[in-house]
Design a protein around this motif. Structure first.
Motif, PDB file in Angstrom:
ATOM      1  N   PRO A  66     -12.328   0.473  -1.750  1.00 47.36           N
ATOM      2  CA  PRO A  66     -10.943   0.742  -2.137  1.00 47.36           C
ATOM      3  C   PRO A  66      -9.937  -0.218  -1.519  1.00 47.36           C
ATOM      4  O   PRO A  66     -10.174  -0.816  -0.470  1.00 47.36           O
ATOM      5  CB  PRO A  66     -10.712   2.161  -1.610  1.00 47.36           C
ATOM      6  CG  PRO A  66     -11.593   2.238  -0.395  1.00 47.36           C
ATOM      7  CD  PRO A  66     -12.823   1.437  -0.738  1.00 47.36           C
ATOM      8  N   PRO A  68      -6.426  -0.249   0.401  1.00 46.34           N
ATOM      9  CA  PRO A  68      -5.742   0.762   1.219  1.00 46.34           C
ATOM     10  C   PRO A  68      -4.616   1.471   0.468  1.00 46.34           C
ATOM     11  O   PRO A  68      -3.974   0.900  -0.429  1.00 46.34           O
ATOM     12  CB  PRO A  68      -5.200  -0.060   2.395  1.00 46.34           C
ATOM     13  CG  PRO A  68      -6.177  -1.173   2.532  1.00 46.34           C
ATOM     14  CD  PRO A  68      -6.568  -1.537   1.127  1.00 46.34           C
ATOM     15  N   GLU A  69      -4.363   2.717   0.838  1.00 46.40           N
ATOM     16  CA  GLU A  69      -3.438   3.573   0.099  1.00 46.40           C
ATOM     17  C   GLU A  69      -1.980   3.115   0.165  1.00 46.40           C
ATOM     18  O   GLU A  69      -1.179   3.506  -0.681  1.00 46.40           O
ATOM     19  CB  GLU A  69      -3.546   5.013   0.608  1.00 46.40           C
ATOM     20  CG  GLU A  69      -4.895   5.665   0.319  1.00 46.40           C
ATOM     21  CD  GLU A  69      -4.960   7.094   0.829  1.00 46.40           C
ATOM     22  OE1 GLU A  69      -3.992   7.524   1.505  1.00 46.40           O
ATOM     23  OE2 GLU A  69      -5.966   7.768   0.556  1.00 46.40           O
ATOM     24  N   ASP A  70      -1.615   2.310   1.174  1.00 49.34           N
ATOM     25  CA  ASP A  70      -0.218   1.899   1.278  1.00 49.34           C
ATOM     26  C   ASP A  70       0.111   0.668   0.427  1.00 49.34           C
ATOM     27  O   ASP A  70       1.180   0.084   0.543  1.00 49.34           O
ATOM     28  CB  ASP A  70       0.164   1.625   2.740  1.00 49.34           C
ATOM     29  CG  ASP A  70      -0.643   0.490   3.364  1.00 49.34           C
ATOM     30  OD1 ASP A  70      -1.730   0.196   2.843  1.00 49.34           O
ATOM     31  OD2 ASP A  70      -0.178  -0.092   4.353  1.00 49.34           O
ATOM     32  N   ARG A  73       2.493   1.053  -3.928  1.00 46.26           N
ATOM     33  CA  ARG A  73       3.069   2.401  -3.870  1.00 46.26           C
ATOM     34  C   ARG A  73       3.783   2.731  -5.164  1.00 46.26           C
ATOM     35  O   ARG A  73       4.498   1.924  -5.738  1.00 46.26           O
ATOM     36  CB  ARG A  73       4.038   2.491  -2.689  1.00 46.26           C
ATOM     37  CG  ARG A  73       3.321   2.481  -1.331  1.00 46.26           C
ATOM     38  CD  ARG A  73       4.293   2.441  -0.186  1.00 46.26           C
ATOM     39  NE  ARG A  73       3.600   2.431   1.100  1.00 46.26           N
ATOM     40  CZ  ARG A  73       4.184   2.155   2.250  1.00 46.26           C
ATOM     41  NH1 ARG A  73       5.468   1.889   2.298  1.00 46.26           N
ATOM     42  NH2 ARG A  73       3.479   2.163   3.371  1.00 46.26           N
ATOM     43  N   ASN A  76      -0.761   3.280  -9.743  1.00 49.99           N
ATOM     44  CA  ASN A  76      -2.098   3.845  -9.663  1.00 49.99           C
ATOM     45  C   ASN A  76      -2.920   3.159  -8.577  1.00 49.99           C
ATOM     46  O   ASN A  76      -2.679   2.003  -8.237  1.00 49.99           O
ATOM     47  CB  ASN A  76      -2.810   3.699 -11.018  1.00 49.99           C
ATOM     48  CG  ASN A  76      -2.176   4.544 -12.103  1.00 49.99           C
ATOM     49  OD1 ASN A  76      -1.658   5.625 -11.824  1.00 49.99           O
ATOM     50  ND2 ASN A  76      -2.199   4.059 -13.329  1.00 49.99           N
ATOM     51  N   ASP A  77      -3.891   3.901  -8.029  1.00 47.24           N
ATOM     52  CA  ASP A  77      -4.768   3.341  -7.008  1.00 47.24           C
ATOM     53  C   ASP A  77      -5.607   2.203  -7.598  1.00 47.24           C
ATOM     54  O   ASP A  77      -5.928   2.194  -8.787  1.00 47.24           O
ATOM     55  CB  ASP A  77      -5.700   4.422  -6.456  1.00 47.24           C
ATOM     56  CG  ASP A  77      -4.945   5.494  -5.685  1.00 47.24           C
ATOM     57  OD1 ASP A  77      -3.840   5.192  -5.206  1.00 47.24           O
ATOM     58  OD2 ASP A  77      -5.470   6.617  -5.567  1.00 47.24           O
ATOM     59  N   ASN A 146      -9.087  -3.405   7.335  1.00 44.16           N
ATOM     60  CA  ASN A 146      -9.232  -3.206   5.893  1.00 44.16           C
ATOM     61  C   ASN A 146      -8.847  -4.464   5.127  1.00 44.16           C
ATOM     62  O   ASN A 146      -7.914  -5.175   5.519  1.00 44.16           O
ATOM     63  CB  ASN A 146      -8.343  -2.058   5.407  1.00 44.16           C
ATOM     64  CG  ASN A 146      -8.734  -0.728   6.007  1.00 44.16           C
ATOM     65  OD1 ASN A 146      -9.860  -0.272   5.851  1.00 44.16           O
ATOM     66  ND2 ASN A 146      -7.806  -0.091   6.714  1.00 44.16           N
ATOM     67  N   TYR A 148      -6.975  -6.030   2.182  1.00 42.24           N
ATOM     68  CA  TYR A 148      -5.895  -5.742   1.239  1.00 42.24           C
ATOM     69  C   TYR A 148      -6.019  -6.643   0.008  1.00 42.24           C
ATOM     70  O   TYR A 148      -5.865  -6.183  -1.122  1.00 42.24           O
ATOM     71  CB  TYR A 148      -4.537  -5.945   1.922  1.00 42.24           C
ATOM     72  CG  TYR A 148      -4.117  -4.765   2.762  1.00 42.24           C
ATOM     73  CD1 TYR A 148      -3.024  -3.981   2.405  1.00 42.24           C
ATOM     74  CD2 TYR A 148      -4.836  -4.411   3.905  1.00 42.24           C
ATOM     75  CE1 TYR A 148      -2.643  -2.889   3.167  1.00 42.24           C
ATOM     76  CE2 TYR A 148      -4.473  -3.318   4.672  1.00 42.24           C
ATOM     77  CZ  TYR A 148      -3.370  -2.560   4.305  1.00 42.24           C
ATOM     78  OH  TYR A 148      -3.011  -1.463   5.054  1.00 42.24           O
TER      79      TYR A 148
END
Length: 259
Positions: A66, A68-70, A73, A76-77, A146, A148
């Motif tokens: 994945p 990263p979630e940040d 924003r 969609n992921d 992670n 990016y």
């Protein structure tokens, strides 16, 4: 095979190994994460990349990691999709099995380079880690362990390129590619500017390359010295470091690393 003979020679039968693919063995795609149940994800991402690959998707093995979630924003992921031919994976499995080794994992250069940068450099505020080799040039933009953004650089940087008449144009293209990736990380991914660029060991002119890039980039450019990182007193030439770095990163897959 050569591997089988070396395993017997060094009495390594039964040793667990992590296999690192070469860039030509797989394709890497950044795609929008399908909104499906976890058990449906593999078939869903295969559908997403079917027009991007030159093989029927049924002949491909895929795995994901994945973003990263940040990042992105409000959108969609996103996920990275690694796609390799099943026939290639089977070939690797048979090679390792027939040599007497035990296959624990199959990895890709982008992720094993992350092991290196996360272990030997502080990426808590963001880091660009670049590996320049003839078989594939990788740029990882990572933070807190992670990835990016990762991409293959198009600009070829061969051995002794600094002494070539082509160096001026090659350097310009390389700086432009790196700069565009850093801008994307900041503007499109909403991240703070990266101020540190780390270059993996390369050829005999690595120090000169780092110096010239440092003069041209806004971020500080430095070279990774594996011999210093390992506190080795043995001779560890740059060319040998470059040859070994992917194997070292692969061996570090299960190690406890800290930023």
């Amino acid at each position: 095979s050569i591997l089988e003979r070396e395993v017997k020679k060094r009495d390594l039968e039964g040793t667990a190994v992590n296999f690192v693919l070469t860039h030509s063995d797989y394709k890497l795609f950044l795609v929008e994460a399908p909104k499906v149940e976890p058990h449906e994800m593999e078939s869903a991402v295969k559908w997403k990349i079917k027009d991007l690959v030159d093989s029927p998707v049924d002949e491909l093995a895929v795995t994901l990691f994945p973003v990263p979630e940040d990042v992105y924003r409000g959108q969609n992921d996103m996920v990275y999709v690694v796609a390799a031919r099943k026939s290639k994976i089977k070939q690797i499995v048979n090679l390792v099995f027939n040599s007497g080794l035990e296959l624990k994992s199959i990895d890709i250069p982008e992720l094993v380079l992350l092991n290196i940068s996360n272990k030997f450099s502080d990426d808590s505020n963001g880091l660009a880690f670049i590996d320049l080799r003839s078989s594939g040039r990788t740029l990882n933009l990572c933070k807190a362990g992670n990835i990016y953004l990762t991409r293959h650089l198009n600009t070829r940087v061969g051995q002794s390129i600094l002494n070539s008449e082509e160096w001026a144009s090659v350097k310009e293209r390389l700086v432009l590619e790196i700069g565009r990736s850093l801008d994307y990380y900041e503007s499109q991914m909403g991240q703070s500017p990266i101020t540190k660029i780390l270059i993996a060991p390369g050829g005999n002119d690595s120090e000169a390359l780092v110096k010239q890039l440092n003069d041209l980039m806004t971020a500080r450019v430095a070279g990774l010295k594996l011999a210093e990182a390992f506190h080795s007193e043995n001779e560890f030439p740059e060319t040998l470091q470059q040859s070994c770095i992917l194997a070292i990163g692969g061996a570090m897959r299960d190690m406890q690393v800290a930023a």
